[in-house]
Design an enzyme around this catalytic site. Sequence first.
Site, PDB file in Angstrom:
ATOM      1  N   ASP A  43      -8.848  -4.235  -6.071  1.00  0.00           N
ATOM      2  CA  ASP A  43      -8.289  -3.688  -4.829  1.00  0.00           C
ATOM      3  C   ASP A  43      -9.091  -2.442  -4.469  1.00  0.00           C
ATOM      4  O   ASP A  43      -9.152  -1.496  -5.259  1.00  0.00           O
ATOM      5  CB  ASP A  43      -6.814  -3.335  -5.037  1.00  0.00           C
ATOM      6  CG  ASP A  43      -6.124  -2.900  -3.754  1.00  0.00           C
ATOM      7  OD1 ASP A  43      -6.746  -2.180  -2.951  1.00  0.00           O
ATOM      8  OD2 ASP A  43      -4.954  -3.253  -3.563  1.00  0.00           O
ATOM      9  N   HIS A  61      -7.114  -5.945  -0.443  1.00  0.00           N
ATOM     10  CA  HIS A  61      -5.982  -5.025  -0.419  1.00  0.00           C
ATOM     11  C   HIS A  61      -4.786  -5.725   0.205  1.00  0.00           C
ATOM     12  O   HIS A  61      -4.859  -6.156   1.362  1.00  0.00           O
ATOM     13  CB  HIS A  61      -6.363  -3.787   0.395  1.00  0.00           C
ATOM     14  CG  HIS A  61      -5.338  -2.713   0.383  1.00  0.00           C
ATOM     15  ND1 HIS A  61      -4.797  -2.209  -0.775  1.00  0.00           N
ATOM     16  CD2 HIS A  61      -4.750  -2.018   1.402  1.00  0.00           C
ATOM     17  CE1 HIS A  61      -3.920  -1.254  -0.473  1.00  0.00           C
ATOM     18  NE2 HIS A  61      -3.881  -1.138   0.840  1.00  0.00           N
ATOM     19  N   SER A  84       0.832  -1.195   0.000  1.00  0.00           N
ATOM     20  CA  SER A  84       0.000   0.000   0.000  1.00  0.00           C
ATOM     21  C   SER A  84       0.881   1.264   0.000  1.00  0.00           C
ATOM     22  O   SER A  84       1.717   1.418  -0.894  1.00  0.00           O
ATOM     23  CB  SER A  84      -0.951  -0.045   1.200  1.00  0.00           C
ATOM     24  OG  SER A  84      -1.964   0.916   1.097  1.00  0.00           O
TER      25      SER A  84
END
Length: 511
Positions: A448, A477, A223
């Site tokens: 995602d 995610h 991320s």
Amino acid sequence: MPRTTRVVALAAAGLLAALSLAEAQGATTDRPPAADHTSRLARYYAQHPAWHRCDTPGAPASYQCATVTVPVDYARPDGQTLRLRISRLRTSRPGERHGVLLSNPGGPGNRGLGNPLSLKDALAKSVLQRYDLIGFDPRGLGASSPLRCGLTQDQADDTEPYRPYRAATFAKDTADARDIAAKCTTRNGSRLLPYINTRNTARDMDVIRGVLGEKKLSYLGWSYGSYLGAVYTQLFPRHSDRIVLDSAPDPNRFGRGTVLDMAAGAEPAFEDFSRLIARRDGTYHLGDTPAKVRAAFWQLIARADSTPLLYQGDDPEHQGEALTGTDIRSWLRPYFAAAPYQAAHEITALRTSRPTNRATRPSTGPADATTDNSVGLNWAITCADNTRSWPRDPARYQRDARNESARQPLYGDFAANITPCAFWPRGSEPATHVDNTVGALVVQNQWDPQTPLPGGRALHRALHGSRLVYVRGGRGHAVYGFPGAPTCVTRTVDAYLTGGRLPAADVTCAS
């Protein structure tokens, strides 16, 4: 990236300052890797950390911690300093050791000091044997000279930091955004706040590399951590070894663009959700066509916006809450991509929920220190990394929120509404433009909810030496190292981390 509910941040000082910063971290020199920092930084790279057993209950004795000192401002390394907390788990096979593997779990605002313990249980033995696992809390966070803002519980809501646009509440939203920025600025000011950014965190990572005596750094980030890793490759390409970047935002849109991209990604995910659920009308009874499923959802939203619904479903976080339509949109947005059948289950349950007059009062008491630090750090990086992406005029946010709500009704008003970034002090540096030939693996799910697929593809394009590992049909995610990761992904990343060779071409995996 904002941290959603359990599915799961000051203009250029001029050309001379920009040049001095480039010189300070050695990006434009031709010196060999062992000496590509200026002599003014030598004392930081030459540190010898005092390792000791970490104060972590239940952790093995081999889990060690130390403190490293870094300059607040790399352009003025003789000035104030920060203390970074780092950790390590050394490989049990020193004879097979390749180097160190540093990692970051994302956020910004998620601590990384404990990452070695998590990775010890998540990664293959073949990978663990090749590396000392290195963790750290980035500057301003956790055990690394944490910043404090003094936010209220309501201001430090880390489940949904973005507020929906409503004409009736916009003046209050603006005042609250201004107050958050003022609190963080007052408590941290010019001493610290302008230097809490991704570029400086990447520079800190290179000091950690030097302190550990390594010529190169291997890295694993998820991320926001993937963006951090990309910035490191831009600033320190010759020190970048085996780089894995999982679930990435577009590195050249970081800031407001990242949030707007989340809203753009929510719409196709909702369309996909409606197609999936229409095929299961016998289970969820939301309609036997995608159009009927969407209509059922928006009818629920209108009903809940008229009178809040008392939630009595399975999610303990919302048990007994009075949910408005806005609350439901915020809550279910990531589920449409990551867990569509769970979203359908919740919608079905909410359709039978009874209206309630129970009001949800703002939490005005002080936030706990950990949440205050995490949320403040998230805003500091989101706002300051690309200050120019955030308009300064509140009226611009009003116009944008109306337009985005019309174009992207699921989340557009959240993404475009005013935030503390409208009032944040100007950053100490311009935004980083990522464009290099460093080799890396970019891992990306198709669906995602936090860093939609276009962001991963954009990072792949920006890193010309990278390969994309794309999970067709993949939901959720973060992929590598997480439960349910496709064998194809695990096998590809493991081979790269252990052998150092990228795939000959991009890889497509089935979910």
